[in-house]
Design a protein around this motif. Structure first.
Motif, PDB file in Angstrom:
ATOM      1  N   SER A 226      29.557   8.375  10.843  1.00  0.00           N
ATOM      2  CA  SER A 226      30.122   7.639   9.267  1.00  0.00           C
ATOM      3  C   SER A 226      31.356   7.120   9.369  1.00  0.00           C
ATOM      4  O   SER A 226      32.251   7.584  10.368  1.00  0.00           O
ATOM      5  CB  SER A 226      30.020   8.852   8.351  1.00  0.00           C
ATOM      6  N   THR A 231      38.991  -0.210   0.543  1.00  0.00           N
ATOM      7  CA  THR A 231      38.990  -1.401  -0.201  1.00  0.00           C
ATOM      8  C   THR A 231      39.663  -1.562  -1.402  1.00  0.00           C
ATOM      9  O   THR A 231      39.969  -0.618  -2.071  1.00  0.00           O
ATOM     10  CB  THR A 231      37.435  -1.940  -0.403  1.00  0.00           C
ATOM     11  N   ASN A 236      35.270   3.595   0.456  1.00  0.00           N
ATOM     12  CA  ASN A 236      33.721   3.753   0.598  1.00  0.00           C
ATOM     13  C   ASN A 236      33.876   4.945   1.758  1.00  0.00           C
ATOM     14  O   ASN A 236      34.019   4.691   2.776  1.00  0.00           O
ATOM     15  CB  ASN A 236      33.286   2.429   1.179  1.00  0.00           C
ATOM     16  N   SER A 238      31.080   7.124   3.956  1.00  0.00           N
ATOM     17  CA  SER A 238      29.583   7.039   3.965  1.00  0.00           C
ATOM     18  C   SER A 238      29.134   8.463   4.249  1.00  0.00           C
ATOM     19  O   SER A 238      30.101   9.332   4.802  1.00  0.00           O
ATOM     20  CB  SER A 238      28.886   6.048   4.952  1.00  0.00           C
ATOM     21  N   SER A 249      22.209   0.354   5.794  1.00  0.00           N
ATOM     22  CA  SER A 249      23.356   1.172   6.084  1.00  0.00           C
ATOM     23  C   SER A 249      24.643   0.795   5.619  1.00  0.00           C
ATOM     24  O   SER A 249      25.122  -0.284   5.896  1.00  0.00           O
ATOM     25  CB  SER A 249      23.386   1.275   7.589  1.00  0.00           C
ATOM     26  N   PRO A 250      25.302   1.856   4.808  1.00  0.00           N
ATOM     27  CA  PRO A 250      26.641   1.284   4.464  1.00  0.00           C
ATOM     28  C   PRO A 250      27.645   1.226   5.524  1.00  0.00           C
ATOM     29  O   PRO A 250      28.625   0.423   5.363  1.00  0.00           O
ATOM     30  CB  PRO A 250      27.066   2.682   3.697  1.00  0.00           C
ATOM     31  N   ASP A 251      27.136   1.870   6.732  1.00  0.00           N
ATOM     32  CA  ASP A 251      28.298   1.743   7.947  1.00  0.00           C
ATOM     33  C   ASP A 251      28.182   0.265   8.418  1.00  0.00           C
ATOM     34  O   ASP A 251      29.213  -0.187   8.729  1.00  0.00           O
ATOM     35  CB  ASP A 251      28.039   2.726   8.892  1.00  0.00           C
ATOM     36  N   ARG A 252      26.915  -0.243   8.481  1.00  0.00           N
ATOM     37  CA  ARG A 252      26.719  -1.512   9.129  1.00  0.00           C
ATOM     38  C   ARG A 252      27.523  -2.644   8.185  1.00  0.00           C
ATOM     39  O   ARG A 252      27.614  -3.701   8.742  1.00  0.00           O
ATOM     40  CB  ARG A 252      25.249  -1.818   9.011  1.00  0.00           C
ATOM     41  N   LEU A 253      27.667  -2.424   7.151  1.00  0.00           N
ATOM     42  CA  LEU A 253      28.265  -3.415   6.347  1.00  0.00           C
ATOM     43  C   LEU A 253      29.894  -3.439   6.840  1.00  0.00           C
ATOM     44  O   LEU A 253      30.393  -4.801   6.775  1.00  0.00           O
ATOM     45  CB  LEU A 253      28.488  -3.130   4.734  1.00  0.00           C
ATOM     46  N   SER A 257      33.292  -5.791  10.445  1.00  0.00           N
ATOM     47  CA  SER A 257      33.779  -6.918   9.243  1.00  0.00           C
ATOM     48  C   SER A 257      35.027  -7.113   9.571  1.00  0.00           C
ATOM     49  O   SER A 257      35.539  -7.952   8.619  1.00  0.00           O
ATOM     50  CB  SER A 257      33.737  -5.957   8.045  1.00  0.00           C
ATOM     51  N   ALA A 509      29.737  -9.985  -1.303  1.00  0.00           N
ATOM     52  CA  ALA A 509      30.461  -8.620  -0.857  1.00  0.00           C
ATOM     53  C   ALA A 509      32.003  -8.653  -0.822  1.00  0.00           C
ATOM     54  O   ALA A 509      32.663  -7.962  -1.222  1.00  0.00           O
ATOM     55  CB  ALA A 509      29.873  -8.198   0.544  1.00  0.00           C
TER      56      ALA A 509
END
Length: 526
Positions: A226, A231, A236, A238, A249-253, A257, A509
């Motif tokens: 996680s 931001t 955020n 997870s 997946s929120p982590d994949r965002l 990045s 996003a």
């Protein structure tokens, strides 16, 4: 926790000042490249006259963890790409940040972002500063000022779950410091990129870094439970899970990045027992395409070697592990629980079946060629800097493609870049390749270009070679980067590679999470 920052970091180049090559060593190395400059570029003294005027002062509440000292600003201007090193040697620090922030808590990260959004100040997240793709250099020129947000003070392993074999780690932890904190528990993250000594967990996560394992767990992504990300729109955090099918997946965002959507402050990471059984060997091949077949068979075998790195003839000669046009495959296996000699024997048998000749070693003795390659691998960035001082153009770029395209891509890159080097430099250059990681469905080739440059034109030459490389990758359906990230240098190729619907979602996003547009402007998206 051991302090891995006691040796003074080089502000202009790779690693530490003490490990950089001397002027005499630079000259000797340059003499091996026909057409190199006769004398090395001097290293400029960092002083106020090289730096632009500071355009913003922090508010009183933030001042305790901000600095505008010349050395701080200079050392946070660029990453460590060839073009970064050359510009620093030329004393070009026009892109220097106005302030360097070193927050001590997550709240101070949030406070810095709140102030920056209100004050129209761009914020460039900074881990160890080892980016080779322009990931930490501000180029947008549309904000009132720039702050480099250095997370090096957030460097602790906060919690260890021995039962689940995981740890909660702050993002500013450098590789050696992170491992020092895990070692007493008999655990390891086992993620060792070439930049390990000078890069951070947060940097690895933000760039989807490739690490120690050439197969199976190739990227830092595979080790994440996680993330916690600050931001401008909020934190955020997870849910910590071994796996989940609950929507995207929120982590994949946030993995990959690159600081454009938020600042990763900590993560729960999957750990491993420290390996007790290790074995390595090298295999020689007379033909590089025959070696491709052997590596493909190994990648598809399910034996999952920790190391499976193929060096083509040029790369093998450069590393000093083979000559005479032979390619070298470096194999390594490891385990925390069971002996690995049998698995290594299976891998060597596969290599023999595909035309390889294992190099002779004594039973139980370390493999000399593998050790030689490893030493050359770790020393290479310092040699690159020395060549830069001699106005030799040295470019590296990595990619990945499917096995059916690999032979054609290899020949196309080497042929096209050899032509471009002749056109750009007027001399013959060297184009080498190695596989850094391999998958059942394809390899990750890593190319190195070395050619004499013209003093004062090195960056322009580098740019032309880089642009040509991106075109070849695009034409052959290969990725613009396998593990170096997009940054600003790979943006043209990335813009062509990503699907347009995904680009729309990424822009949305960005607008939602960073409405003032202050976070690392120019990476990934505009």
């Amino acid at each position: 926790m051991a302090d891995h920052t006691t040796r003074r970091r080089s502000w202009w180049g790779w690693g530490t000042e003490a490990d950089a090559l001397s002027a005499a060593e630079c000259t000797a190395l340059g003499s091996l490249v026909p057409g190199a400059a006769a004398t090395p570029l001097p290293v400029p003294d960092v002083s106020g006259h090289l730096l632009p005027k500071v355009r913003v002062e922090p508010p009183t509440a933030l001042a305790p963890f901000m600095s505008a000292a010349p050395l701080d600003r200079a050392s946070h201007t660029y990453g460590k790409a060839y073009r970064d090193v050359v510009r620093a040697l030329e004393g070009d620090l026009t892109a220097a940040p106005d302030q360097v922030a070193r927050p001590r808590t997550e709240q101070e990260v949030a406070d810095a972002l709140d102030w920056a959004a209100d004050a129209d100040v761009a914020v460039v997240p900074y881990g160890g500063g080892s980016s080779v793709v322009g990931g930490v250099e501000y180029r947008a020129d549309r904000h009132r000022a720039v702050v480099s947000l250095d997370l090096s003070r957030l460097d602790r392993v906060l919690e260890i779950d021995r039962v689940s074999r995981a740890a909660r780690i702050q993002a500013g932890a450098l590789g050696p410091g992170l491992e020092d904190q895990l070692r007493p528990h008999g655990l390891t993250l086992r993620h060792f990129p070439q930049s390990f000594e000078f890069s951070t967990l947060g940097g690895w996560l933000a760039t989807r870094a490739g690490g120690h394992y050439a197969t199976l767990y190739t990227h830092i992504d595979d080790l994440v439970e996680s993330l916690r990300v600050v931001t401008p729109a909020g934190v955020n955090a997870s849910l910590r899970l071994p796996g989940s099918g609950a929507g995207p997946s929120p982590d994949r965002l946030f993995l990959g990045s690159e600081g454009a959507l938020g600042v990763i402050t900590e993560a729960w990471m999957r750990l491993q027992e420290r390996p007790r059984h290790k074995a390595s060997a090298t295999v020689l091949f007379g033909d590089v395409h025959t070696a491709f077949g052997a590596v493909r068979a190994i990648a598809q075998s399910g034996l999952h070697p920790a190391n499976c790195r193929l060096l083509d003839p040029g790369e093998a000669a450069l590393a000093g592990v083979a000559h005479g046009g032979r390619s070298v495959l470096v194999l390594g296996v490891e385990s925390a629980h069971v002996p690995v000699d049998g698995r290594l024997a299976e891998l060597l048998a596969l290599a023999r079946d595909h035309g390889g000749s294992p190099a002779p070693t004594q039973p139980g003795a370390p493999d000399a060629a593998a050790d030689t390659w490893r030493s050359a691998f770790l020393r290479m960035p310092y040699l690159r800097d020395a060549l830069a001082r001699m106005s030799v153009v040295t470019e590296t770029f990595e990619t990945a493609c499917t096995w059916d395209r690999a032979p054609q891509l290899y020949e196309a890159v080497r042929g096209r870049l050899a032509d471009v080097v002749r056109e750009v430099t007027g001399a013959e250059g060297t184009v080498n390749c190695r596989f850094t990681h391999v998958y059942p469905d394809g390899p990750a080739p890593y190319f190195t270009v070395i050619a004499p440059g013209r003093r004062g034109a090195e960056v322009a030459m580098w740019d032309e070679i880089k642009s040509a490389a991106m075109e070849v990758l695009h034409d052959h359906g290969a990725t613009v980067t396998h593990h170096h990230a997009v940054g600003r240098d790979h943006r043209p190729g990335y813009d062509r590679q990503r699907p347009e619907p995904f680009a729309l979602a990424l822009r949305a996003a960005k607008r939602a999470l960073d409405p003032a547009g202050i976070l690392n402007p120019g990476v990934l998206i505009d």
